[in-house]
Scaffold this motif. Sequence first.
Motif, short mmCIF file in Angstrom:
data_model
loop_
_atom_site.label_atom_id
_atom_site.label_comp_id
_atom_site.label_asym_id
_atom_site.label_seq_id
_atom_site.Cartn_x
_atom_site.Cartn_y
_atom_site.Cartn_z
N PHE A 159 2.46 25.72 30.21
CA PHE A 159 2.97 26.35 28.90
C PHE A 159 3.55 25.25 28.04
N SER A 160 3.21 25.22 27.05
CA SER A 160 3.85 24.16 25.77
C SER A 160 5.17 24.54 25.73
N PHE A 161 6.15 23.67 25.53
CA PHE A 161 7.49 23.80 25.50
C PHE A 161 8.23 24.75 26.35
N TYR A 162 7.40 24.71 27.73
CA TYR A 162 8.28 25.65 28.82
C TYR A 162 8.83 26.81 28.43
N THR A 163 8.01 27.59 27.84
CA THR A 163 8.51 28.95 27.40
C THR A 163 7.71 29.91 28.21
N ILE A 164 8.18 31.27 28.11
CA ILE A 164 7.44 32.21 29.02
C ILE A 164 6.17 32.73 28.20
N PRO A 165 5.37 32.94 29.17
CA PRO A 165 3.78 33.13 28.64
C PRO A 165 3.86 34.28 27.59
N VAL A 166 4.65 34.53 26.87
CA VAL A 166 4.57 35.75 26.11
C VAL A 166 4.44 35.29 24.48
N GLU A 167 3.47 35.64 23.64
CA GLU A 167 3.75 35.24 22.30
C GLU A 167 5.06 35.74 21.59
N PRO A 168 5.58 34.96 20.72
CA PRO A 168 6.75 35.45 19.88
C PRO A 168 6.05 37.04 18.90
N ARG A 169 6.91 37.92 19.07
CA ARG A 169 6.80 39.09 18.22
C ARG A 169 7.30 38.82 16.90
N ASP A 170 6.35 38.87 15.81
CA ASP A 170 7.11 39.15 14.46
C ASP A 170 7.70 37.87 14.01
N GLY A 171 7.13 36.72 14.79
CA GLY A 171 7.66 35.30 14.42
C GLY A 171 9.19 35.24 14.87
N VAL A 172 9.44 35.89 15.96
CA VAL A 172 10.83 35.84 16.52
C VAL A 172 10.52 34.99 17.68
N PRO A 173 11.36 33.81 17.89
CA PRO A 173 11.34 32.91 19.18
C PRO A 173 11.62 33.64 20.33
N THR A 174 11.30 33.40 21.60
CA THR A 174 11.77 34.27 22.84
C THR A 174 13.23 33.70 22.83
N PRO A 175 14.03 34.66 23.70
CA PRO A 175 15.52 34.30 23.60
C PRO A 175 15.84 32.87 24.39
N VAL A 176 14.98 32.47 25.35
CA VAL A 176 15.63 31.52 26.17
C VAL A 176 14.35 30.66 26.31
N GLN A 177 14.71 29.15 26.02
CA GLN A 177 13.74 28.09 26.27
C GLN A 177 14.17 27.05 27.20
N LEU A 178 13.40 26.32 27.93
CA LEU A 178 13.94 25.09 28.68
C LEU A 178 13.05 24.04 28.25
N GLN A 179 13.61 22.82 27.82
CA GLN A 179 12.84 21.38 27.42
C GLN A 179 13.30 20.52 28.19
N LYS A 180 12.33 19.42 28.72
CA LYS A 180 12.54 18.45 29.29
C LYS A 180 12.82 17.22 28.66
N ILE A 181 14.28 16.42 28.68
CA ILE A 181 14.73 15.45 28.03
C ILE A 181 14.28 14.23 28.65
N ASN A 182 14.57 14.04 29.99
CA ASN A 182 14.21 13.15 30.93
C ASN A 182 14.16 13.65 32.35
N SER A 183 13.63 12.75 33.24
CA SER A 183 13.91 13.33 34.51
C SER A 183 15.24 13.82 34.98
N ASN A 184 16.11 13.38 34.43
CA ASN A 184 17.67 13.78 35.03
C ASN A 184 18.27 14.67 33.91
N LEU A 185 17.84 15.04 32.69
CA LEU A 185 18.50 15.80 31.96
C LEU A 185 17.46 16.87 31.33
N HIS A 186 17.79 18.13 31.25
CA HIS A 186 16.94 19.16 30.71
C HIS A 186 17.81 19.92 29.71
#
Length: 476
Positions: A81-108
Amino acid sequence: MSIQRQYSLPTCKLVLEGLTDDNLSGDRQDGARPLMSILVSAECYLPPRKEPIAGGQEFFQSLVNVVSHYAQEFLSGVKRFSFYTIPVEPRDGVPTPVQLQKINSNLHRLIVQPQESYNSAPIEIDLSAVQLFDLVEAVDQFCADSQTLPQIHGNLRSLSRQEAKVHEPVAKRALPATVGLSSLAVAALAFFWMPIPVYQRPLEPVPAESSEESRPGTGAIASGNGPGSSPAGSPPGPSSFGTTPVSNRQITDVSELQRLEREVYNQIDRAWRTPPTFSEALVYQVAAGTDGAILGYKPENQAARDYQDETPLLDLVYIPVDGGTAEAEEVAVFRVVFEPPSTVQVSPWSSDRSEVGDRSEVPRVTPVADIQDPTVLESLQQQVYDTIDRSWTQNPDFERDLIYRIWVNAFGAIVDYEATNSLAKTAVNQTPLKELHQPSADYVRNTTGSNSSLAEFRVVFTSGGILQVSPWKGFR
């Protein structure tokens, strides 16, 4: 009923506040923890940030899903899944409450949308690898807790074949196999041109003559070529190793003899596991070094020669590393007797027994009890009782009483003992007498005349677990 659940790790703590549904409380078993079925609030503490990230059920459901999926993708290396978000489409253009992104192998980077107003700036927290895995462990502990919000879970599933497809060039994937086949071909070609090794039958070792062993009085034990050696056809003694010389300097120190006597006894008693087929006692003269190692032995009667393969002596003889020759050292010489069915006796080899020669049996010399003073007998009686009682820890497994006659020196040491009936002889291992026996004390008494007085006692081990100690001839 209000319920709080915590899942704590070194760099992460998850705190859940909730309620129990009375309609579902009857489903749980008695004595189990109450079921939290309604979530009121969820707080996640991530030091060094002092304030927790918090929210309700939507926030917590999103946190559980995102963390679970991100951990799965991060460890497997397969991104679904792109941007490591939950597999649910945002409703009414509202983003999901929590997201995780990889900065590098030791930082998230953990991104949390404000719950009060989505117009506010999101909270961004950079997590180290340790913090990430502590957060994953906290979520895993929650998912494994069946009594807390069973309707919320990580919703993990196996990857489909299309999702798990590895996008890697065919040439790159085939390179290891190509290199492996090339290496195998080169190795096969190299071995093809190597000459076939020539096999030579090993030569029989030629025993070297030793003038040291041929001279009498050198103190060598178990000599294979001298007087008293095993006859032709019998199993070889330790001298066949030709590595362990025995000095004629013998240890006479009392405490040292007692220590080595116990060392030799323990080695033999632990190693003797072959069921005996002999019916008479096997008598051996055994030499031990200052470290307790058995340096050699010599059979002292015909039965000992015939049945020495049923004793562990040959296996216990010390052999120097790499077949070298050990330096001669002071030795302690002991008399070791194997009595059927399973009794081992170890005692110092006194000077009057050194020329026993070839005999079928060794007569037993009964010690003379000369302590008759009632006051001394009473004191020794209590001392002997306390010593045996402390050591008798085995539950009795015999039908009749075991009766023994023991001899004790002036210091309370048991210098000798004998069974008065066949049951006491066969069941001696169920008593502590073998461990408490100190024949070296009697050896010093006989050779030096010191502490020559002995007391004689009657010791009874009853089938009910009661110990009785009394003077053999009573108080006079």
